[in-house]
Design a protein around this motif. Structure first.
Motif, PDB file in Angstrom:
ATOM      1  N   ALA A 125       0.835  -1.206   0.000  1.00 55.30           N
ATOM      2  CA  ALA A 125       0.000   0.000   0.000  1.00 55.30           C
ATOM      3  C   ALA A 125       0.867   1.252   0.000  1.00 55.30           C
ATOM      4  O   ALA A 125       0.551   2.245  -0.673  1.00 55.30           O
ATOM      5  N   ALA A 126       1.979   1.228   0.738  1.00 53.65           N
ATOM      6  CA  ALA A 126       2.864   2.393   0.799  1.00 53.65           C
ATOM      7  C   ALA A 126       3.461   2.714  -0.562  1.00 53.65           C
ATOM      8  O   ALA A 126       3.638   3.883  -0.916  1.00 53.65           O
ATOM      9  N   THR A 177       8.211   1.248   4.601  1.00 49.69           N
ATOM     10  CA  THR A 177       8.545  -0.103   4.165  1.00 49.69           C
ATOM     11  C   THR A 177      10.027  -0.177   3.796  1.00 49.69           C
ATOM     12  O   THR A 177      10.710   0.840   3.782  1.00 49.69           O
ATOM     13  N   PHE A 178      10.485  -1.377   3.493  1.00 51.69           N
ATOM     14  CA  PHE A 178      11.905  -1.639   3.262  1.00 51.69           C
ATOM     15  C   PHE A 178      12.719  -1.179   4.477  1.00 51.69           C
ATOM     16  O   PHE A 178      13.690  -0.439   4.345  1.00 51.69           O
ATOM     17  N   VAL A 202       9.412   5.878   2.906  1.00 51.24           N
ATOM     18  CA  VAL A 202       8.459   6.374   3.897  1.00 51.24           C
ATOM     19  C   VAL A 202       7.376   7.177   3.184  1.00 51.24           C
ATOM     20  O   VAL A 202       7.686   8.108   2.430  1.00 51.24           O
ATOM     21  N   ALA A 203       6.118   6.816   3.433  1.00 48.67           N
ATOM     22  CA  ALA A 203       4.982   7.548   2.868  1.00 48.67           C
ATOM     23  C   ALA A 203       4.358   8.385   3.982  1.00 48.67           C
ATOM     24  O   ALA A 203       3.330   8.015   4.555  1.00 48.67           O
ATOM     25  N   ASP A 204       4.991   9.526   4.287  1.00 52.64           N
ATOM     26  CA  ASP A 204       4.452  10.443   5.282  1.00 52.64           C
ATOM     27  C   ASP A 204       3.802  11.631   4.586  1.00 52.64           C
ATOM     28  O   ASP A 204       3.674  11.652   3.349  1.00 52.64           O
ATOM     29  N   ASP A 205       3.383  12.630   5.357  1.00 50.30           N
ATOM     30  CA  ASP A 205       2.678  13.770   4.764  1.00 50.30           C
ATOM     31  C   ASP A 205       3.554  14.530   3.765  1.00 50.30           C
ATOM     32  O   ASP A 205       3.072  14.991   2.724  1.00 50.30           O
ATOM     33  N   VAL A 253      11.002  11.291  -3.660  1.00 45.93           N
ATOM     34  CA  VAL A 253      10.429  12.082  -2.571  1.00 45.93           C
ATOM     35  C   VAL A 253      10.094  11.221  -1.363  1.00 45.93           C
ATOM     36  O   VAL A 253       9.828  11.760  -0.269  1.00 45.93           O
ATOM     37  N   ALA A 254      10.106   9.891  -1.538  1.00 43.40           N
ATOM     38  CA  ALA A 254       9.840   8.981  -0.420  1.00 43.40           C
ATOM     39  C   ALA A 254      11.102   8.336   0.134  1.00 43.40           C
ATOM     40  O   ALA A 254      11.047   7.641   1.152  1.00 43.40           O
ATOM     41  N   ALA A 255      12.234   8.544  -0.525  1.00 43.96           N
ATOM     42  CA  ALA A 255      13.482   7.886  -0.122  1.00 43.96           C
ATOM     43  C   ALA A 255      14.015   8.463   1.179  1.00 43.96           C
ATOM     44  O   ALA A 255      14.000   9.670   1.378  1.00 43.96           O
TER      45      ALA A 255
END
Length: 496
Positions: free
Chosen positions: A8-9, A62-63, A80-83, A132-134
């Motif tokens: 999902a992330a 995740t990861f 990371v899927a944060d704001d 942008v999620a790394a």
């Protein structure tokens, strides 16, 4: 040793990965070209829905390092899927939808392979979404190259055009150099800290021994220089004007907005999460880069007589404004990150709108006006021939200049100016104020030409339906954000 995956992330880039392969195969098996554009836009819409769904839930990661390897340290997740991530992913996907709309007629006019074009575009967007999620240096570098590599091919996809091939070669050579510089900086940071995850690098740098301080400082500056190439900051900017002019215009729009937004997101992540302890090192460097970038960009833009090169140098100058808040270093860093993020979001709407009008205008007037068919004088009388298009372009230019009624542009400059002053870098705020005045001239000169009678014969420059839709969407966004610019700042403040 086995990492679990939260699908999902990673749903937004995963949706586009499946769609990219599907579009490439669809073109290979003879699906009509006219269907690929709507399918491409639909896939981007699906990814955007996934981002919105993630935004309604909790932070996901995740990861991550398995429990046996964490020791006493933090979870250390690579994705990371944060704001903050979801905000930039929304900006990237929204801008990518506009780029797809701008590309539909360009693909037909330039006789580019549609399946390859959409596949490469999606591959680059996937890199931006991942960047942008790394949250570790390895994934940051891999995502940055995944963003950059397909753009080389997109730039050269107009195979009969020598200028496009030259632009692609310049972009490739610059990117190779920037990657080498960044990798060297990453290796120095790893050697000094023994870590790759940003949540482990930050405390390691805060407690670093004195003999390793020069190594870490050099690594920080080299990583910053690597991102400087990606966001076209002086002196790493020299690729931008020629590439913007030689590439297909939708690709130039992609570079000026999507690639730049992702590059700034990566820079913010590295500085705020990994290198705050060395703010005293990279803060002054960023201050000098910002001052030189906005000054040179604006001064050279004054001399431009073609729309694309003016937008290219304007984009360089805008990078300087975006860098300015980060000059505060570790002092008031969260406020600086919020200011830069807000400017990036507002800039995306303004610049994409200007590119949309230029793309529609150039396609209809190619070969029928002056030999360059792209000079600012070619826009004379546009308000009389196409009032709606001219009004939209004038409004975008006023927004970029930061003048009312383009309140969103004024708001963006006030936000970065306030963050810079609050951080104590008052000399840079003074440089920014002078550059804002310089920028007013060339934006207003172009806008004035729209309402000046044309000396020669007039032609209807009305763009096609996809480009009109892109102009309408960006104009609507600019009007809403000019009426209520606090929407962006409130969203950014919550995300950062």
């Amino acid at each position: 040793m086995i990492q679990s995956i939260d699908y999902a992330a990673v749903a937004p880039p995963l949706v586009l990965a499946v769609a990219a392969l599907g579009l490439l195969l669809a073109d290979a098996f003879g699906v009509p070209r006219r269907l690929l554009g709507p399918l491409s836009a639909g896939a981007l819409g699906a990814a955007l829905i996934a981002v919105i769904a993630l935004a309604t839930g909790d932070r996901r990661a995740t990861f991550c390092l398995p429990g046996g390897l964490r020791g006493d340290g933090p979870p250390s997740c690579s994705y990371v899927a944060d704001d903050f991530t979801l905000l930039f992913q929304g900006i990237v996907l929204g801008a990518a939808v506009i780029v797809v709309l701008l590309s539909l007629q360009e693909i037909t006019d330039s006789k580019m392979p549609a399946g390859e074009y959409h596949f490469l575009l999606f591959a680059s967007v996937i890199g931006a979404l991942t960047l942008v999620a790394a949250r570790d240096l390895v994934l940051l570098v891999v995502a940055l190259e995944t963003l950059a590599l397909p753009v080389f091919a997109l730039t050269a996809l107009r195979r009969y055009d020598g200028a496009a091939s030259e632009a692609a070669l310049k972009l490739f050579l610059v990117s190779v150099v920037s990657t080498a510089v960044m990798l060297f900086g990453v290796s120095l940071l790893y050697g000094a800290t023994g870590a790759m995850h940003l949540d482990r690098i930050a405390p390691a740098l805060a407690n670093l021994s004195a003999d390793l301080d020069p190594v870490a400082a050099t690594g920080s500056v080299l990583v910053l220089a690597g991102f400087g190439f990606k966001v076209a900051a002086v002196p790493f900017h020299f690729w931008a004007p020629d590439v913007y002019q030689g590439a297909p215009l939708p690709v130039a729009a992609f570079l000026s907005v999507v690639s730049k937004a992702a590059g700034f997101a990566g820079l913010l992540i590295v500085l705020a999460l990994g290198l705050p302890a060395y703010g005293h090192v990279w803060g002054p460097v960023v201050a000098v880069l910002a001052a030189v970038t906005m000054t040179l960009g604006n001064l050279v833009a004054l001399r431009q007589r073609t729309a694309i090169r003016l937008l290219a140098w304007s984009s360089v100058a805008q990078s300087g404004y975006m860098l300015a808040p980060l000059a505060v270093g570790a002092n008031r860093l969260p406020e600086a990150v919020a200011a830069t993020t807000a400017y990036v979001a507002l800039y995306a709407v303004m610049n994409l709108g200007a590119f949309a009008v230029v793309i529609g205008f150039r396609r209809r007037t190619a070969g029928r006006l002056s030999p360059s068919w792209d000079t600012l004088d070619d826009y004379r009388g546009l308000a009389r021939r196409s009032p709606a298009v001219a009004t939209a372009l004038a409004f975008f230019l006023i927004c970029l200049a930061g003048l009312p009624p383009g309140v969103m542009g004024l708001f963006a400059k006030v936000v970065v100016f306030r963050a810079t002053v609050a951080g104590g870098v008052t000399w840079l705020a003074a440089v920014m104020a002078v550059n804002t005045v310089i920028g007013l001239y060339y934006y207003l000169v172009w806008a004035a030409r729209l309402f000046t009678p044309a000396p020669g014969p007039s032609y209807d420059p009305a763009p096609g339906l996809p480009v009109r839709s892109a102009i309408a969407a960006t104009a609507a966004g600019a009007l809403v954000l000019s009426a209520a610019p606090q929407i962006v700042l409130q969203t950014v403040t919550q995300a950062t």
